[in-house]
Design a protein around this motif. Structure first.
Motif, PDB file in Angstrom:
ATOM      1  N   GLN A   3       0.967  -1.222   0.010  1.00  0.00           N
ATOM      2  CA  GLN A   3      -0.070  -0.076  -0.315  1.00  0.00           C
ATOM      3  C   GLN A   3       0.955   1.257   0.091  1.00  0.00           C
ATOM      4  O   GLN A   3       2.121   1.188   0.754  1.00  0.00           O
ATOM      5  N   LEU A   4       0.338   2.226  -0.559  1.00  0.00           N
ATOM      6  CA  LEU A   4       1.036   3.649  -0.520  1.00  0.00           C
ATOM      7  C   LEU A   4       0.120   4.521   0.630  1.00  0.00           C
ATOM      8  O   LEU A   4      -0.897   4.434   0.513  1.00  0.00           O
ATOM      9  N   VAL A   5       1.095   4.963   1.436  1.00  0.00           N
ATOM     10  CA  VAL A   5       0.269   5.886   2.329  1.00  0.00           C
ATOM     11  C   VAL A   5       0.723   7.416   2.268  1.00  0.00           C
ATOM     12  O   VAL A   5       1.931   7.662   2.529  1.00  0.00           O
ATOM     13  N   GLU A   6      -0.026   8.165   2.048  1.00  0.00           N
ATOM     14  CA  GLU A   6       0.128   9.419   2.025  1.00  0.00           C
ATOM     15  C   GLU A   6      -0.271  10.266   3.532  1.00  0.00           C
ATOM     16  O   GLU A   6      -1.096   9.771   4.112  1.00  0.00           O
ATOM     17  N   SER A   7       0.453  11.455   3.350  1.00  0.00           N
ATOM     18  CA  SER A   7       0.282  12.134   4.542  1.00  0.00           C
ATOM     19  C   SER A   7       0.559  13.453   4.503  1.00  0.00           C
ATOM     20  O   SER A   7       1.449  13.948   3.335  1.00  0.00           O
ATOM     21  N   GLY A   8       0.263  14.464   5.497  1.00  0.00           N
ATOM     22  CA  GLY A   8       0.739  16.065   5.217  1.00  0.00           C
ATOM     23  C   GLY A   8      -0.540  16.674   4.684  1.00  0.00           C
ATOM     24  O   GLY A   8      -0.212  17.994   4.639  1.00  0.00           O
ATOM     25  N   ALA A  40      -9.969  17.900  -8.046  1.00  0.00           N
ATOM     26  CA  ALA A  40     -11.045  18.790  -7.526  1.00  0.00           C
ATOM     27  C   ALA A  40     -12.330  18.572  -7.697  1.00  0.00           C
ATOM     28  O   ALA A  40     -12.588  17.691  -8.641  1.00  0.00           O
ATOM     29  N   PRO A  41     -13.330  18.610  -6.845  1.00  0.00           N
ATOM     30  CA  PRO A  41     -14.681  18.381  -7.135  1.00  0.00           C
ATOM     31  C   PRO A  41     -15.153  18.537  -8.572  1.00  0.00           C
ATOM     32  O   PRO A  41     -14.853  19.817  -8.862  1.00  0.00           O
ATOM     33  N   GLY A  42     -15.660  17.814  -9.152  1.00  0.00           N
ATOM     34  CA  GLY A  42     -16.248  18.070 -10.728  1.00  0.00           C
ATOM     35  C   GLY A  42     -15.094  18.344 -11.820  1.00  0.00           C
ATOM     36  O   GLY A  42     -15.595  18.276 -12.831  1.00  0.00           O
ATOM     37  N   ARG A  43     -14.035  17.838 -11.304  1.00  0.00           N
ATOM     38  CA  ARG A  43     -12.771  17.949 -12.162  1.00  0.00           C
ATOM     39  C   ARG A  43     -12.200  16.536 -12.740  1.00  0.00           C
ATOM     40  O   ARG A  43     -12.271  15.792 -11.765  1.00  0.00           O
ATOM     41  N   GLU A  44     -11.389  16.422 -13.570  1.00  0.00           N
ATOM     42  CA  GLU A  44     -10.798  15.169 -13.728  1.00  0.00           C
ATOM     43  C   GLU A  44      -9.291  15.198 -13.179  1.00  0.00           C
ATOM     44  O   GLU A  44      -8.877  16.305 -12.719  1.00  0.00           O
ATOM     45  N   ASP A  90      -5.710  25.316  -5.503  1.00  0.00           N
ATOM     46  CA  ASP A  90      -4.864  24.333  -5.307  1.00  0.00           C
ATOM     47  C   ASP A  90      -5.844  23.123  -4.443  1.00  0.00           C
ATOM     48  O   ASP A  90      -5.269  22.130  -4.337  1.00  0.00           O
ATOM     49  N   THR A  91      -6.965  23.590  -3.968  1.00  0.00           N
ATOM     50  CA  THR A  91      -7.751  22.907  -3.241  1.00  0.00           C
ATOM     51  C   THR A  91      -8.156  21.419  -3.893  1.00  0.00           C
ATOM     52  O   THR A  91      -8.589  21.614  -5.143  1.00  0.00           O
ATOM     53  N   ALA A  92      -7.730  20.289  -3.543  1.00  0.00           N
ATOM     54  CA  ALA A  92      -8.062  19.170  -4.225  1.00  0.00           C
ATOM     55  C   ALA A  92      -7.855  17.826  -3.305  1.00  0.00           C
ATOM     56  O   ALA A  92      -6.783  18.038  -2.284  1.00  0.00           O
ATOM     57  N   LEU A  93      -8.092  16.771  -3.828  1.00  0.00           N
ATOM     58  CA  LEU A  93      -7.579  15.644  -2.986  1.00  0.00           C
ATOM     59  C   LEU A  93      -6.247  14.977  -3.987  1.00  0.00           C
ATOM     60  O   LEU A  93      -6.390  15.098  -5.072  1.00  0.00           O
ATOM     61  N   THR A 115      -5.104  12.388  -0.066  1.00  0.00           N
ATOM     62  CA  THR A 115      -5.071  13.241   1.156  1.00  0.00           C
ATOM     63  C   THR A 115      -5.373  14.702   0.676  1.00  0.00           C
ATOM     64  O   THR A 115      -5.020  15.186  -0.382  1.00  0.00           O
ATOM     65  N   GLN A 116      -6.352  15.122   1.414  1.00  0.00           N
ATOM     66  CA  GLN A 116      -7.082  16.316   1.299  1.00  0.00           C
ATOM     67  C   GLN A 116      -6.223  17.606   1.383  1.00  0.00           C
ATOM     68  O   GLN A 116      -5.851  17.679   2.646  1.00  0.00           O
ATOM     69  N   VAL A 117      -6.018  18.390   0.660  1.00  0.00           N
ATOM     70  CA  VAL A 117      -5.450  19.670   0.816  1.00  0.00           C
ATOM     71  C   VAL A 117      -6.760  21.034   0.385  1.00  0.00           C
ATOM     72  O   VAL A 117      -7.173  20.875  -0.402  1.00  0.00           O
ATOM     73  N   THR A 118      -6.601  21.634   1.315  1.00  0.00           N
ATOM     74  CA  THR A 118      -7.665  22.740   1.278  1.00  0.00           C
ATOM     75  C   THR A 118      -7.054  24.117   1.603  1.00  0.00           C
ATOM     76  O   THR A 118      -6.503  24.437   2.593  1.00  0.00           O
TER      77      THR A 118
END
Length: 121
Positions: A3-8, A40-44, A90-93, A115-118
Motif C-alpha cells: 500500500q501507498l500511504v500519504e500524509s501531510g 478537485a470536485p467536478g474535475r478530472e 490548489d484545493t483538491a484531493l 490526502t485532502q488539501v484545502t
C-alpha cells in the motif's frame, strides 16, 4: 499487498505551505517514476508533478511551476511534494502514484488513498 500511504494534507490559508509525503508499506523494487496527481470536485484527475529515476528529471503542471517541488528516493520508494504559495485553486484531493512498468520483473502501478488539501481564508 503493498500500500501507498500519504500524509501531510490539511487546511491552510492562501500563501501558506504544506509538505505531502508518500511511502510504500511493503516491499517494492525500485520505482521508475513517482508522481503526484490531484482531483478537485467536478474535475478530472490531473498530473501535478512527477520525477523520473532517469537522471532525476522532473515535470510540473504549468499551474504549479515555481511553487511546488517534488522530491523523493526511488530506492526507498518515498515521494514528497513541497507546496508553497498555495492558492485556493490548489484545493483538491492529492494522490501519490508509484510506477515500475518498463522492467520485466516486479511491475507495478500503485496509487495512494489520497490526502485532502484545502486552501481557504
Amino acid at each position: 499487498q503493498v500500500q501507498l500511504v500519504e500524509s501531510g494534507g490539511g487546511s491552510v490559508q492562501p500563501g501558506g505551505s504544506l509538505r505531502l509525503s508518500c511511502a510504500a508499506r511493503g516491499f517494492l523494487l525500485r520505482s521508475e517514476y513517482m508522481s503526484w496527481y490531484r482531483q478537485a470536485p467536478g474535475r478530472e484527475r490531473e498530473l501535478v508533478a512527477g520525477i523520473s529515476d532517469s537522471g532525476g528529471r522532473t515535470e510540473y503542471a504549468d499551474s504549479v511551476k515555481g511553487r511546488f517541488t517534488i522530491s523523493g528516493d526511488h530506492t526507498q520508494n518515498t515521494a514528497y511534494l513541497q507546496m508553497d504559495s498555495l492558492k485556493p485553486e490548489d484545493t483538491a484531493l492529492y494522490y501519490c502514484n508509484l510506477r515500475r512498468i518498463a522492467h520485466s520483473i516486479g511491475k507495478y502501478d500503485l496509487w495512494g488513498q489520497g490526502t485532502q488539501v484545502t486552501v481557504s481564508s
